[in-house]
Design an enzyme around this catalytic site. Structure first.
Site, short mmCIF file in Angstrom:
data_model
loop_
_atom_site.label_atom_id
_atom_site.label_comp_id
_atom_site.label_asym_id
_atom_site.label_seq_id
_atom_site.Cartn_x
_atom_site.Cartn_y
_atom_site.Cartn_z
N ARG A 1 50.23 20.97 6.09
CA ARG A 1 49.05 20.85 6.94
C ARG A 1 47.98 21.78 6.39
NH1 ARG A 1 50.83 16.76 8.30
NH2 ARG A 1 51.33 15.98 10.38
N GLU B 1 40.29 18.01 8.34
CA GLU B 1 40.32 16.60 7.93
C GLU B 1 39.57 15.72 8.92
OE1 GLU B 1 44.29 15.18 7.19
OE2 GLU B 1 44.74 16.97 6.04
N HIS C 1 45.39 13.00 2.05
CA HIS C 1 46.54 13.04 2.97
C HIS C 1 47.38 11.76 2.82
CE1 HIS C 1 48.07 14.89 6.99
NE2 HIS C 1 49.06 14.37 6.28
C1 DGY Z 1 53.36 13.54 8.53
O1 DGY Z 1 54.11 12.60 8.84
O2 DGY Z 1 53.27 14.56 9.22
C2 DGY Z 1 52.61 13.40 7.26
O3 DGY Z 1 51.63 14.36 7.15
C3 DGY Z 1 52.10 11.99 7.14
O4 DGY Z 1 51.79 11.72 5.82
#
Ligand code: DGY
Length: 329
Positions: A235, A264, A282
């Site tokens: 993240r 984002e 992402h």
């Molecule tokens: C998640 O599933 O948390 C991922 O970031 C998606 O790509």
């Protein structure tokens, strides 16, 4: 019952839901505004949402009929889980099915940043390849180097295991000991500072919470080697982007590869200008197979929750303890 799906996901998941319930899917290919989610949730018992949907206390309390929230992601920092738990609403995520695709993306970024693949691609397309050049686009070796895995859960472990062919020394930082990694790779559990100091490659695989927000900032960048490459597929807010800009611009580290960002989909304009940074939108879980599995998993979780059962991937199972207690009382 009635379900709202905030964005079109692969059909196998939607079909499972359609078999049992009435579903409404956001007809547009865009992230909905908070008020739009609230409006669509009226008289809905089920919600299937994305990591781009902020399901906060307001959204949850605006939906009196809501019985279950299934997130189409493994990370669920977009949902106020305590608010859901308070309302007795189970929340689920999609662990496991995206482990390898995410670990693969971390490796793709590691190689792209270290061997300057995007710079090379651009240069070649721009007609600037004038023949073999002993000094063109020099990067670093990967084989035999030290790999630092920050967060050795499912994805961090898969990422580390894939280093086997590159004969690397593996260090990991995690609250818990990872005996599997230790046995398979001779990996060593160390303090974060040691990982930062010794590793040639540092890859972040942590979930976002108050203890991991801005875990990597100016002080941490200054500890890293000036040849280090930093990768983040977890993240964005785990890294302080302002410090990352400084670290890359002033060459405190060699390069970085990011799949995730602090705000984002907005991206710090200063980051975009940096050549020693590889960017992805992402997309770590973006394989046909993984996204289909995520859709099926999210749908199965939602169906179980709506039947009043504990969803297979419930992140707040205490909701059911409370229900049993209330029932007994
Ligand atoms: C998640 O599933 O948390 C991922 O970031 C998606 O790509």
């Amino acid at each position: 019952m009635n379900i709202f799906v905030t964005r079109k996901i692969p059909e196998p998941g939607l079909n499972l839901l359609r078999k049992h319930h009435k579903i409404r899917i956001n007809p547009e290919n865009r992230v909905l505004a908070k008020q739009e989610i609230i409006d669509n949730l009226a008289k809905k018992e089920g919600l299937l949402c994305l990591l781009t949907d902020k399901i906060d206390k307001d959204v949850i309390s605006s939906a009196p009929d809501l019985k279950m929230i299934a997130n189409y992601a493994v990370g669920y920092d977009n949902i106020d889980v305590s608010a859901a738990t308070e309302r007795g609403i189970p929340v689920s995520n999609t662990p496991g099915v995206l482990t390898d695709s995410t670990a693969e993306m971390a490796w793709a970024l590691l190689f792209s940043a270290t061997r300057r693949i995007v710079e090379g691609d651009n240069l070649t397309r721009e007609g600037k390849f004038y023949g073999w050049d002993p000094n063109l686009l020099l990067g670093h070796d990967v084989t035999g180097k030290t790999l630092g895995v920050v967060g050795a859960g499912r994805i961090g472990t898969a990422f580390a295991l894939k280093s086997k062919g590159f004969d690397m020394k593996v260090l990991y930082y995690d609250e818990h000991r990872n005996e599997h990694l230790e046995k398979k790779l001779g990996a060593k559990k160390v303090a974060l500072e040691e990982i930062l100091k010794i590793s040639d490659f540092i890859s972040i695989h942590l979930s976002l919470n108050e203890s991991t927000r801005h875990l990597i900032g100016e002080k941490e960048f200054k500890i890293m080697k000036d040849t280090a490459v930093l990768i983040n597929t977890s993240r964005g807010p785990v890294i302080d982007e302002k410090s990352l800009v400084k670290a890359l611009k002033e060459k405190w580290i060699f390069a970085a590869g990011l799949d995730v960002y602090e705000n984002e989909p907005l991206i710090n304009k200063k980051l975009i200008k940096l050549k020693n940074l590889v960017l992805q939108p992402h997309a770590a879980s973006a394989t046909f197979n993984t996204r289909t599995k995520m859709a099926i998993m999210a749908a199965e979780n939602l169906l179980a929750g709506l039947r009043g059962e504990i969803p297979p991937n419930c992140v707040n199972p205490e909701v059911f303890d409370n229900k049993t207690k209330n029932h007994k009382n």
